[in-house]
Scaffold this active site. Structure first.
Site, PDB file in Angstrom:
ATOM      1  N   LYS A  29     -46.297  11.177 -26.028  1.00 42.80           N
ATOM      2  CA  LYS A  29     -45.209  12.094 -26.389  1.00 42.80           C
ATOM      3  C   LYS A  29     -45.605  13.527 -26.033  1.00 42.80           C
ATOM      4  CE  LYS A  29     -42.271  13.195 -30.423  1.00 42.80           C
ATOM      5  NZ  LYS A  29     -42.033  12.910 -31.855  1.00 42.80           N
ATOM      6  N   SER A 104     -37.419  11.638 -33.082  1.00 43.67           N
ATOM      7  CA  SER A 104     -37.568  12.490 -31.926  1.00 43.67           C
ATOM      8  C   SER A 104     -38.403  11.873 -30.796  1.00 43.67           C
ATOM      9  CB  SER A 104     -38.209  13.820 -32.342  1.00 43.67           C
ATOM     10  OG  SER A 104     -39.509  13.623 -32.830  1.00 43.67           O
ATOM     11  N   SER A 128     -39.553   9.871 -36.844  1.00 42.00           N
ATOM     12  CA  SER A 128     -39.462   9.976 -35.383  1.00 42.00           C
ATOM     13  C   SER A 128     -40.082   8.855 -34.573  1.00 42.00           C
ATOM     14  CB  SER A 128     -40.056  11.293 -34.920  1.00 42.00           C
ATOM     15  OG  SER A 128     -39.108  12.300 -35.136  1.00 42.00           O
TER      16      SER A 128
HETATM   17  N1  GLN Z   1     -35.178  13.686 -37.761  1.00 42.57           N
HETATM   18  C1  GLN Z   1     -36.188  14.310 -38.546  1.00 42.57           C
HETATM   19  C2  GLN Z   1     -36.182  15.801 -38.304  1.00 42.57           C
HETATM   20  O1  GLN Z   1     -35.422  16.231 -37.519  1.00 42.57           O
HETATM   21  C3  GLN Z   1     -37.533  13.719 -38.264  1.00 42.57           C
HETATM   22  C4  GLN Z   1     -38.120  14.174 -36.993  1.00 42.57           C
HETATM   23  C5  GLN Z   1     -39.543  13.733 -36.797  1.00 42.57           C
HETATM   24  O2  GLN Z   1     -40.025  12.792 -37.436  1.00 42.57           O
HETATM   25  N2  GLN Z   1     -40.249  14.494 -35.964  1.00 42.57           N
HETATM   26  O3  GLN Z   1     -36.927  16.517 -38.872  1.00 42.57           O
END
Ligand code: GLN
Length: 424
Positions: A29, A104, A128
């Site tokens: 990532k 994400s 994410s």
């Molecule tokens: N959707 C969540 C956020 O926007 C989690 C994102 C993540 O785990 N990086 O914070």
């Protein structure tokens, strides 16, 4: 650009080491630092940034013989649940290219589900890894807080996040986890709990699984819920005992999460000021104007929204009302989970309350997108491990079953996950 816009760059790095991942290509990532390979967090502000060192997890990958296949797309700085907040456009869901991958770590999931790699590293702050795993029909593990070093992970909300594996099956997930788990003195929150891959065996018989009623509450799509109930029935057939439980403080989880993560983000993202990181500011301007210009041009709307919210919540006069209150709520939630997991070996429910939305469906309403995190963020608040497993489909799209385990209980969690997978 690849077929799914999974990759932001495909600079391959071979490893000369021999190990458990020899000959395996693993994608990383783009918020995980890779020496000599551009690392952008899918943000314009880091375009062209080449880290001078590898994240600890990447060092371990290379030592295990893995080849780095490239850097994958994500929501900018990890902020989002669909990968649409990437400055480089959304990744496309290999199961249906008109739909989002989830986020994400959307590029990681697309790379695995689209057959570009067999394993991927993602990160999970509030879901994410599990969200895109569920939407793309693959496996994703959020490790216990501290079990994997965060050294070299570009921080978004550091009290919640962990690097973790995504793969097409439980065995590959466990294999990749065994490589990255363990203590690292460069991360003071890391714990000395390595994971031994040879302990992986199918095991669910006699285990007690709590089914929190909140995981089947308001907002959860009826077809998704029905499909997950079928998955739970399968666990019972395999010899698990289930019981209905309640996590009464879960109703505070989303608010506690979003207050805390925006506060942490507003502080963590302070370093992107054009001096320490980011494009060089215009030196002839007064400092405040130069700084503002760099950040305005470099950050996308969602990142700016969160910096504003976090800075507000931390400001004098509001700190007690928001930040401190959120920390109290987090304690209540963590207590609920710890209490439930004394009687129960695992908790189970859907990973996401829905199936993958169409691209563009949620972008006009950030609050609707935040709401889809309701079943994943409590796990990050509690710090416990959780895995998302493919569990059939609803509306013709993949559904994820979420199994949550005891703190540092990845061994038992992966063994139960393997038993479930083998019964499919
Ligand atoms: N959707 C969540 C956020 O926007 C989690 C994102 C993540 O785990 N990086 O914070």
């Amino acid at each position: 650009m690849d077929e799914f816009n999974a990759y932001l760059n495909t600079t391959e790095i071979e490893s000369s080491a021999k190990g458990i991942l020899s000959g395996i290509r693993v994608s990383v990532k783009d918020n995980i630092s890779t020496k000599d390979i551009e690392t952008t967090c899918a943000s314009k502000i880091l375009k062209g940034y080449i880290p001078p060192y590898d994240a600890h997890a990447v060092v371990l990958l290379k030592n295990a013989g893995a080849a780095i296949a490239g850097k994958t797309n994500m929501d900018e700085f990890g902020m989002g649940s669909t990968t649409e907040n990437s400055a480089f456009g959304p990744s496309l869901n290999p199961r249906d290219k008109t739909r989002v991958t989830g986020g994400s770590s959307g590029g990681s999931a697309a790379a695995v589900a689209g057959g570009l790699v067999s394993m991927a590293l993602g990160s999970d702050t509030g879901g994410s890894i599990r969200c895109p795993a569920a939407y793309c029909g693959i496996v994703g593990l959020k490790p216990s807080y501290g079990r994997v070093s965060r050294f070299g992970l570009i921080a978004y909300a550091n009290s919640f996040e962990q690097i973790g594996p995504l793969a097409a099956n439980v065995t590959d997930t466990a294999k990749l986890f065994s490589v990255i788990a363990g203590h690292d003195k460069k991360d003071s929150t890391s714990v000395s709990k390595p994971y031994d891959f040879s302990t992986l065996k199918s095991d669910i018989k006699g285990k007690v699984i709590g089914i929190p009623k909140e995981y089947f509450g308001e907002g959860v799509d009826a077809d998704v819920a029905a499909q997950v109930r079928k998955g739970i029935a399968k666990l019972e057939e395999l010899g698990a005992k289930t019981k209905e439980i309640s996590l009464p403080s879960m109703k505070y989880a989303l608010s506690a999460y979003y207050v805390t993560c925006t506060c942490e983000a507003s502080s963590n993202l302070d370093r992107f000021d054009g001096v320490r990181y980011g494009p060089e500011p215009e030196m002839n301007l007064p400092w405040h104007d130069a700084y503002t210009k760099v950040r305005e041009a470099g950050f996308g709307n969602e990142v700016r929204r969160r910096i504003l919210l976090g800075t507000f919540a931390l400001s004098a006069g509001y700190f007690g009302k928001y930040y401190v209150k959120a920390q109290h709520a987090k304690q209540l939630i963590a207590k609920d989970f710890a209490h439930a997991l004394t009687d129960c070996d695992f908790l189970a429910g859907p990973t996401m309350p829905n199936v993958a939305p169409k691209i563009g469906e949620l972008t006009s309403d950030p609050l609707q997108m935040y709401l889809t995190d309701i079943l994943t963020v409590p796990v990050n608040i509690a710090g416990i491990p959780a895995i998302s497993l493919p569990c059939g489909s609803a509306h013709g799209l993949p559904v994820g079953l979420q199994l949550m385990g005891r703190m540092y209980g990845e061994e038992a969690l992966l063994n139960a996950a393997l038993a479930f997978e083998e019964a499919q």
